[in-house]
Design a protein around this motif. Structure first.
Motif: not given
Length: 403
Positions: A150-156, A349-355, A371-372
């Motif tokens: 859930t959080t992975s999706l929300a953040v990204n 783990n890197n604290g970097v979004p997938l994008l 998102a689109a």
């Protein structure tokens, strides 16, 4: 924010309330403050010269003069919709104000959500089917069970929305005890949701934005409280007001819910435009989807806003099929996200979004397309003739990746 920008002029002889109203209006991205006036005598001329879409008239300084002004402006400038504001809720005064020509009547102290609602109603009635203010989209991301991403999706998803420069996006972490959206973004916030909630009555828009943490992607974050004992300081009513204020400032709100479906979570669901219910293709998850949808259907208008998102598609050959999953939950799957454990874990783990971490990965592209899809206006369903005898669905664009 894209869409129509409304030009507003207002009059209030009271210095204190005029400054408060000015601060409120200046923070709204859909509002252009055309003029402010401190004298009733001058306001009719101001309106005729500036031709605003909306004229706000504060009544308290001199109700008789204000009512006369509303009548004159309504006659001379009928294209300007009048919104009256008063500390009195006397029925006779409200009736006189509406008869004079006001379209809306609001009481002081003015709540941002009430002002937004009134402006929305004026826009719909007064400007017809033309270009309208684009409403803020509130996207609640909920899980069928813990650990479904859930959080992975929300953040990204929030980062994907923020990648469009026309959007202004804030992510609110509503897992008040164990939320970790700040970890995904490698940020150390100065303020949290409890700070904003406790000071909501004193916040203006500029102070609100300073209370948020801005990420390099352009996304704003409002994280969960630091101390566990602070969780109880946030009420559903507090959250309702925080969301109301954020809706006036941002084009998109992404709410990362907890798995408790607490009163806080339920308030978030009630205020959401879209509810993304994240699940996996296994029996415990799908069973919970059925349970949740049964409860949602008992709440007016809630179930219709739920969009089921299947995460980690293809991670296990023993997964339940998509067709069987849809039969089990009784509705179509809105979107699928492929399993890409290594890419997602590396990004987290890197604290970097997938994008930023893996922009070309299939999981990143699937979230960008989601998102689109959420950001595009609703379109009427296509007929079978228009699609060659086969109705299309949101999945048709992304299923080829994993067939």
């Amino acid at each position: 924010m894209t869409g129509r920008v409304l030009r507003v002029a207002f009059v209030d002889p009271n210095d204190a309330t005029r400054e408060m109203l000015k601060g409120m209006l200046l923070g709204m991205e859909m509002i252009w403050l055309e003029a402010e006036c401190s004298r009733y005598e001058f306001f009719a001329d101001v309106v005729s010269q500036t031709n605003p879409d909306i004229g706000l008239v504060a009544l308290d300084a001199d109700p008789e003069k204000a009512l006369d002004l509303i009548g004159r402006v309504s006659q001379a400038s009928p294209e300007c919709a009048i919104l009256a504001i008063s500390s009195s809720s006397d029925g006779n005064l409200i009736l006189q104000t509406m008869r004079a020509g006001a379209r809306e009547f609001l009481t002081q102290p003015l709540r941002i959500e009430d002002l937004l609602a009134a402006i929305g109603r004026i826009t719909q009635r007064h400007f017809g089917k033309g270009e309208k203010v684009r409403p803020c989209q509130v996207i609640a991301v909920a899980g069928a069970i813990g650990g479904v991403g859930t959080t992975s999706l929300a953040v990204n998803l929030a980062v994907a929305l923020a990648a469009d420069k026309k959007n202004s996006v804030v992510l609110v972490d509503l897992d008040l005890s164990l939320g970790d959206a700040d970890v995904y973004l490698d940020t150390i916030p100065e303020y949290t949701l409890v700070d904003v909630a406790q000071n909501i009555s004193r916040l203006d828009f500029s102070l609100l934005k300073r209370s948020l943490t801005k990420h390099s992607s352009g996304l704003f974050l409002l994280p969960r409280p630091v101390q566990l004992e602070d969780v109880c300081l946030i009420t559903p009513e507090d959250l309702q007001r925080v969301i109301g204020l954020l809706k006036a400032t941002f084009s998109h709100l992404v709410l990362d819910l907890s798995k408790a479906y607490s009163p806080i979570d339920m308030m978030a669901l009630e205020m959401a435009t879209h509810i993304l219910l994240v699940t996996q293709l296994d029996l415990p998850c799908l069973r919970n989807v059925v349970r949740l949808m049964t409860s949602f259907k008992q709440m007016k208008g809630l179930a219709e806003r739920v969009k089921v998102i299947v995460n980690r598609v293809g991670w296990d050959s023993g997964q339940i099929t998509l067709k069987k999953a849809q039969e089990t939950i009784g509705q179509e799957i809105f979107w699928q996200l492929p399993n890409d454990y290594r890419t997602m874990i590396a990004a987290r783990n890197n604290g970097v979004p997938l994008l930023q971490q893996a922009p070309k990965a299939a999981i990143t592209q699937a979230i960008m397309e989601l998102a689109a899809a959420l950001n595009s206006p609703e379109k009427p369903a296509e007929t079978e003739e228009e699609t060659g005898g086969k109705k299309s669905s949101p999945l048709s664009k992304i299923l080829p990746f994993w067939k």
